[in-house]
Design an enzyme around this catalytic site. Structure first.
Site, PDB file in Angstrom:
ATOM      1  N   ILE A 109       0.825  -1.213   0.000  1.00  0.00           N
ATOM      2  CA  ILE A 109       0.000   0.000   0.000  1.00  0.00           C
ATOM      3  C   ILE A 109       0.858   1.263   0.000  1.00  0.00           C
ATOM      4  CG2 ILE A 109      -0.224   0.364   2.516  1.00  0.00           C
ATOM      5  CD1 ILE A 109      -3.272   0.679   2.034  1.00  0.00           C
ATOM      6  N   ASN A 155      12.105  -8.344   6.634  1.00  0.00           N
ATOM      7  CA  ASN A 155      12.489  -7.663   7.872  1.00  0.00           C
ATOM      8  C   ASN A 155      12.078  -8.531   9.060  1.00  0.00           C
ATOM      9  OD1 ASN A 155      13.377  -5.337   6.472  1.00  0.00           O
ATOM     10  ND2 ASN A 155      11.273  -4.586   6.342  1.00  0.00           N
ATOM     11  N   VAL A 209       4.438  -5.296  10.385  1.00  0.00           N
ATOM     12  CA  VAL A 209       3.330  -6.256  10.335  1.00  0.00           C
ATOM     13  C   VAL A 209       3.900  -7.620  10.695  1.00  0.00           C
ATOM     14  CG1 VAL A 209       1.547  -7.330   8.925  1.00  0.00           C
ATOM     15  CG2 VAL A 209       2.114  -4.916   8.567  1.00  0.00           C
ATOM     16  N   HIS A 236       6.646 -11.988   5.804  1.00  0.00           N
ATOM     17  CA  HIS A 236       6.465 -11.588   4.404  1.00  0.00           C
ATOM     18  C   HIS A 236       7.783 -11.172   3.785  1.00  0.00           C
ATOM     19  CE1 HIS A 236       5.873  -8.044   6.986  1.00  0.00           C
ATOM     20  NE2 HIS A 236       6.443  -7.349   6.025  1.00  0.00           N
TER      21      HIS A 236
HETATM   22  P1  5GP Z   1       7.316  -4.535   7.306  1.00  0.00           P
HETATM   23  O1  5GP Z   1       7.545  -3.107   7.734  1.00  0.00           O
HETATM   24  O2  5GP Z   1       6.590  -5.322   8.375  1.00  0.00           O
HETATM   25  O3  5GP Z   1       8.541  -5.243   6.813  1.00  0.00           O
HETATM   26  O4  5GP Z   1       6.369  -4.456   6.053  1.00  0.00           O
HETATM   27  C1  5GP Z   1       4.994  -4.271   6.173  1.00  0.00           C
HETATM   28  C2  5GP Z   1       4.523  -3.705   4.875  1.00  0.00           C
HETATM   29  O5  5GP Z   1       3.124  -3.791   4.844  1.00  0.00           O
HETATM   30  C3  5GP Z   1       4.880  -2.222   4.684  1.00  0.00           C
HETATM   31  O6  5GP Z   1       5.675  -2.077   3.522  1.00  0.00           O
HETATM   32  C4  5GP Z   1       3.524  -1.550   4.554  1.00  0.00           C
HETATM   33  O7  5GP Z   1       3.511  -0.508   3.596  1.00  0.00           O
HETATM   34  C5  5GP Z   1       2.628  -2.686   4.155  1.00  0.00           C
HETATM   35  N1  5GP Z   1       1.258  -2.504   4.571  1.00  0.00           N
HETATM   36  C6  5GP Z   1       0.815  -2.069   5.780  1.00  0.00           C
HETATM   37  N2  5GP Z   1      -0.530  -2.024   5.800  1.00  0.00           N
HETATM   38  C7  5GP Z   1      -0.938  -2.433   4.566  1.00  0.00           C
HETATM   39  C8  5GP Z   1      -2.226  -2.592   3.973  1.00  0.00           C
HETATM   40  O8  5GP Z   1      -3.274  -2.358   4.577  1.00  0.00           O
HETATM   41  N3  5GP Z   1      -2.256  -3.036   2.679  1.00  0.00           N
HETATM   42  C9  5GP Z   1      -1.107  -3.327   1.980  1.00  0.00           C
HETATM   43  N4  5GP Z   1      -1.250  -3.744   0.728  1.00  0.00           N
HETATM   44  N5  5GP Z   1       0.111  -3.184   2.515  1.00  0.00           N
HETATM   45  C10 5GP Z   1       0.200  -2.748   3.793  1.00  0.00           C
END
Ligand code: 5GP
Ligand code: ZN
Length: 143
Positions: free
Chosen positions: A31, A87, A96, A100
């Site tokens: 997103i 990460n 999150v 992933h």
């Molecule tokens: P992290 O920071 O955990 O490695 O990555 C989490 C990712 O999830 C971030 O790049 C963030 O932009 C993405 N993200 C968070 N909320 C949402 C959402 O509601 N929809 C989508 N498609 N991505 C999300």
């Protein structure tokens, strides 16, 4: 009911912008893209972090990378190069807590990463004078 954002997407409570799905993995557009193409690839089963995988998950982790390579091929940047990165926990910028891979492509990718994760964690990064890409790529086209 699950509180995990990505489990809600898997359950269909929230509709992600899906680009690939199998019984084991789901891939959708991030997103808040950090590159012209920024996909997320995750297991359909909830695993919080890389620290939580076990020996029974080796095939699943392989499938995540197979899916990441497919996303890159489908997006058209497999040959020019891309990054598939995960990460783990706060200092790496994980926000999150459902495992992933980020699949980033369509621009030159600095090595080593640092800027965005440092901002997430509220940490200074004196070794990193690089560009912060957050919010630079609002639209992702062509894949
Ligand atoms: P992290 O920071 O955990 O490695 O990555 C989490 C990712 O999830 C971030 O790049 C963030 O932009 C993405 N993200 C968070 N909320 C949402 C959402 O509601 N929809 C989508 N498609 N991505 C999300
Ligand atoms: Zn989850």
């Amino acid at each position: 009911m699950t509180e995990c954002l990505f489990c809600k997407m898997i359950a269909g409570e929230i509709q992600p912008d899906t680009v690939y799905e199998t019984d084991d993995v789901l891939a959708f557009r991030d997103i808040n893209p950090q590159a012209p193409t920024h996909g997320l690839v995750l297991p359909q089963r909830h695993i919080a972090t890389l620290n939580d995988i076990g020996t029974g998950d080796t095939e699943l982790i392989g499938k995540l990378y197979l899916a990441a390579a497919k996303v890159a091929r489908d997006a058209g940047f497999a040959e020019e190069g891309y990054r598939a990165v995960m990460n783990c926990n706060g200092r790496a910028g994980q926000t999150v807590f459902h495992l992933h891979l980020h699949v980033l492509g369509g621009r030159d990718l600095n090595w080593t990463p640092g800027s965005a994760a440092s901002i997430h964690a509220g940490l200074g990064a004196p070794w990193d004078g690089g560009v912060v890409w957050a919010g630079e790529f609002p639209s992702q086209t062509g894949w």
